[in-house]
Design an enzyme around this catalytic site. Structure first.
Site, PDB file in Angstrom:
ATOM      1  N   ARG A  73       0.837  -1.211   0.000  1.00  0.00           N
ATOM      2  CA  ARG A  73       0.000   0.000   0.000  1.00  0.00           C
ATOM      3  C   ARG A  73       0.868   1.257   0.000  1.00  0.00           C
ATOM      4  O   ARG A  73       0.595   2.221  -0.721  1.00  0.00           O
ATOM      5  CB  ARG A  73      -0.921  -0.004   1.214  1.00  0.00           C
ATOM      6  N   ASP A  78       2.565   5.910  -3.081  1.00  0.00           N
ATOM      7  CA  ASP A  78       3.622   6.797  -3.561  1.00  0.00           C
ATOM      8  C   ASP A  78       3.537   6.926  -5.078  1.00  0.00           C
ATOM      9  O   ASP A  78       3.533   8.030  -5.620  1.00  0.00           O
ATOM     10  CB  ASP A  78       4.992   6.259  -3.156  1.00  0.00           C
ATOM     11  N   VAL A  81       0.548   9.124  -6.932  1.00  0.00           N
ATOM     12  CA  VAL A  81       0.360  10.566  -6.736  1.00  0.00           C
ATOM     13  C   VAL A  81       1.189  11.296  -7.793  1.00  0.00           C
ATOM     14  O   VAL A  81       0.722  11.535  -8.899  1.00  0.00           O
ATOM     15  CB  VAL A  81       0.716  10.993  -5.299  1.00  0.00           C
ATOM     16  N   GLY A  83       4.232  10.019  -8.804  1.00  0.00           N
ATOM     17  CA  GLY A  83       5.047   8.979  -9.432  1.00  0.00           C
ATOM     18  C   GLY A  83       5.843   8.255  -8.363  1.00  0.00           C
ATOM     19  O   GLY A  83       5.824   8.621  -7.184  1.00  0.00           O
ATOM     20  N   ASP A  85       8.519   8.168  -6.595  1.00  0.00           N
ATOM     21  CA  ASP A  85       9.647   9.076  -6.328  1.00  0.00           C
ATOM     22  C   ASP A  85       9.903   9.288  -4.843  1.00  0.00           C
ATOM     23  O   ASP A  85      10.640  10.202  -4.450  1.00  0.00           O
ATOM     24  CB  ASP A  85       9.403  10.426  -7.006  1.00  0.00           C
ATOM     25  N   SER A  87       8.108  10.574  -2.650  1.00  0.00           N
ATOM     26  CA  SER A  87       7.590  11.827  -2.104  1.00  0.00           C
ATOM     27  C   SER A  87       6.687  11.580  -0.899  1.00  0.00           C
ATOM     28  O   SER A  87       6.538  12.462  -0.045  1.00  0.00           O
ATOM     29  CB  SER A  87       6.838  12.618  -3.181  1.00  0.00           C
ATOM     30  N   ASN A 106      -4.239   9.264   2.579  1.00  0.00           N
ATOM     31  CA  ASN A 106      -3.140   8.449   3.098  1.00  0.00           C
ATOM     32  C   ASN A 106      -3.318   8.107   4.577  1.00  0.00           C
ATOM     33  O   ASN A 106      -2.346   7.822   5.285  1.00  0.00           O
ATOM     34  CB  ASN A 106      -1.803   9.168   2.874  1.00  0.00           C
ATOM     35  N   PRO A 172      -8.429   7.712  -5.629  1.00  0.00           N
ATOM     36  CA  PRO A 172      -9.841   7.329  -5.581  1.00  0.00           C
ATOM     37  C   PRO A 172     -10.232   6.785  -4.210  1.00  0.00           C
ATOM     38  O   PRO A 172      -9.437   6.140  -3.533  1.00  0.00           O
ATOM     39  CB  PRO A 172      -9.942   6.232  -6.651  1.00  0.00           C
ATOM     40  N   HIS A 202      -5.604  -6.716  -2.558  1.00  0.00           N
ATOM     41  CA  HIS A 202      -6.529  -6.676  -1.433  1.00  0.00           C
ATOM     42  C   HIS A 202      -6.853  -8.064  -0.898  1.00  0.00           C
ATOM     43  O   HIS A 202      -7.791  -8.221  -0.114  1.00  0.00           O
ATOM     44  CB  HIS A 202      -7.819  -5.961  -1.845  1.00  0.00           C
ATOM     45  N   ASP A 268      -3.099 -14.162  -2.817  1.00  0.00           N
ATOM     46  CA  ASP A 268      -3.595 -15.183  -3.740  1.00  0.00           C
ATOM     47  C   ASP A 268      -4.841 -14.682  -4.462  1.00  0.00           C
ATOM     48  O   ASP A 268      -5.295 -13.557  -4.244  1.00  0.00           O
ATOM     49  CB  ASP A 268      -3.882 -16.493  -3.000  1.00  0.00           C
TER      50      ASP A 268
END
Length: 340
Positions: A73, A78, A81, A83, A85, A87, A106, A172, A202, A268
């Site tokens: 996650r 990262d 957003v 890319g 990177d 950030s 986040n 999203p 998930h 799985d």
């Protein structure tokens, strides 16, 4: 005639030599996956980097079996957003604006301390050589491996961003219309099929009750409970996520449920089986069963675990190439939480 045959033999021999010399170069070039990323990027500058990451993540996983879901996650939040990177790791920037990790999308992100530990170890091994962005990619790969899938190769060479803004985070939400979700990922270079495949992440990790409890108690004006939810599953969820006004605010906020009630620690294709049975937490996942653009693929992945695992590894590699900084772009941070 004999002279002509000798010349032809020499030409043929030279052609073999040329092929032998060129072939390895072509193979090496083929490892590059675009954007300046290459498998084995640190083979000379920091040859033990992947082993160091693997060892630290493995040890942490023994203490926290749910860590793999958190690391995947962290990496995806990262990448989607600005890319891939790093950030999301920054605590502050020169602009003094709130950073990405403070954004509402986040909430509950974790794994920062582990990345700090890896970075500190690598700074001892090979100072200011390995980017925090590559550490995130390697750690996510180890998370996938520890959760049960084969260890895939990770192209590296990312560099770190100097900027991070909470206002850039527009991920999203579970209630986001599916067309908007598709559009978001399409703009990131992720196809609809890859979106379905990546959603299989998930099958591990947890979702906090606040992300889905409206499906139990306040779905819409005519139906308190989402009819797409399996009734038995919904009853079980209600015991784990009672109405928020029946709990102290702090406790309600902390409550979380495993994404997969059957194999919560194993990455799985059970995620897709759960989707077909109405046993999934997020509305944004459940919609993939009823939408004609995705329903067939959900059924395919539910019936073929090998096909899903292969496609998942490829999709993870592709996601890791999203808007990366390379060569002289960005920097190699000494500390993942602060710019140099």
């Amino acid at each position: 005639m004999r002279r002509l045959m000798i010349i032809e033999t020499i030409i043929f021999t030279l052609s073999i030599v040329i092929v032998v010399i060129i072939a390895p170069c072509t193979e090496a070039a083929g490892k590059g996956l675009g954007n300046g990323l290459n498998v084995g990027f640190y083979s000379r500058s920091c040859p033990n980097v992947e082993k160091i990451v693997a060892d630290i993540v493995s040890e942490a996983n023994r203490q926290d079996p749910k860590l793999p879901g958190a690391l995947i996650r962290l990496f995806s939040h990262d990448c989607f957003v600005k890319g891939c990177d790093a950030s999301i790791l920054l605590e502050t920037t020169r602009s003094k604006e709130p950073v990405e990790k403070k954004a509402q999308g986040n909430d509950f992100i974790r794994g920062f301390e582990l990345i700090d530990e890896i970075k500190a170890r690598l700074e001892q091994e090979c100072p200011q050589t390995v980017s925090c962005a590559d550490i995130l990619a390697f750690a996510a790969r180890e998370a996938v491996f520890l959760a049960g899938l084969p260890r895939h190769k990770v192209p590296a060479g990312r560099r770190d961003s100097r900027t991070s803004r909470a206002s850039d985070v527009g991920l999203p939400a579970p209630t986001t219309p599916f067309n908007d979700i598709i559009d978001f990922f399409t703009r990131k270079g992720i196809t609809l099929d890859e979106l379905v495949v990546l959603s299989g992440a998930h099958s591990i990790g947890v979702a906090h009750c606040s992300f889905f409890d409206y499906r139990l108690y306040n779905f819409n004006t005519s139906q308190p409970q989402d009819p797409a939810l399996n009734s038995t599953y919904a009853a079980d969820l209600s015991t784990k996520c009672p109405k928020q006004n029946t709990l102290p605010a702090d406790e309600a906020k902390k409550r979380a449920v495993d994404f997969d009630p059957i194999t919560p620690l194993v990455l799985d294709n059970n995620f897709y089986l759960n989707l077909l049975q109405g046993k999934t937490l997020l509305q944004s996942d459940q919609i993939m069963v009823s939408d004609p653009r995705t329903s067939a693929l959900v059924k395919t992945l539910a019936s073929d675990s090998e096909a899903w695992s292969r496609r998942f590894a490829k999709a993870m590699i592709k996601m890791g190439r999203t808007n990366v900084l390379t060569r002289d772009e960005g920097e190699i941070r000494k500390n993942c939480r602060t710019f140099n």
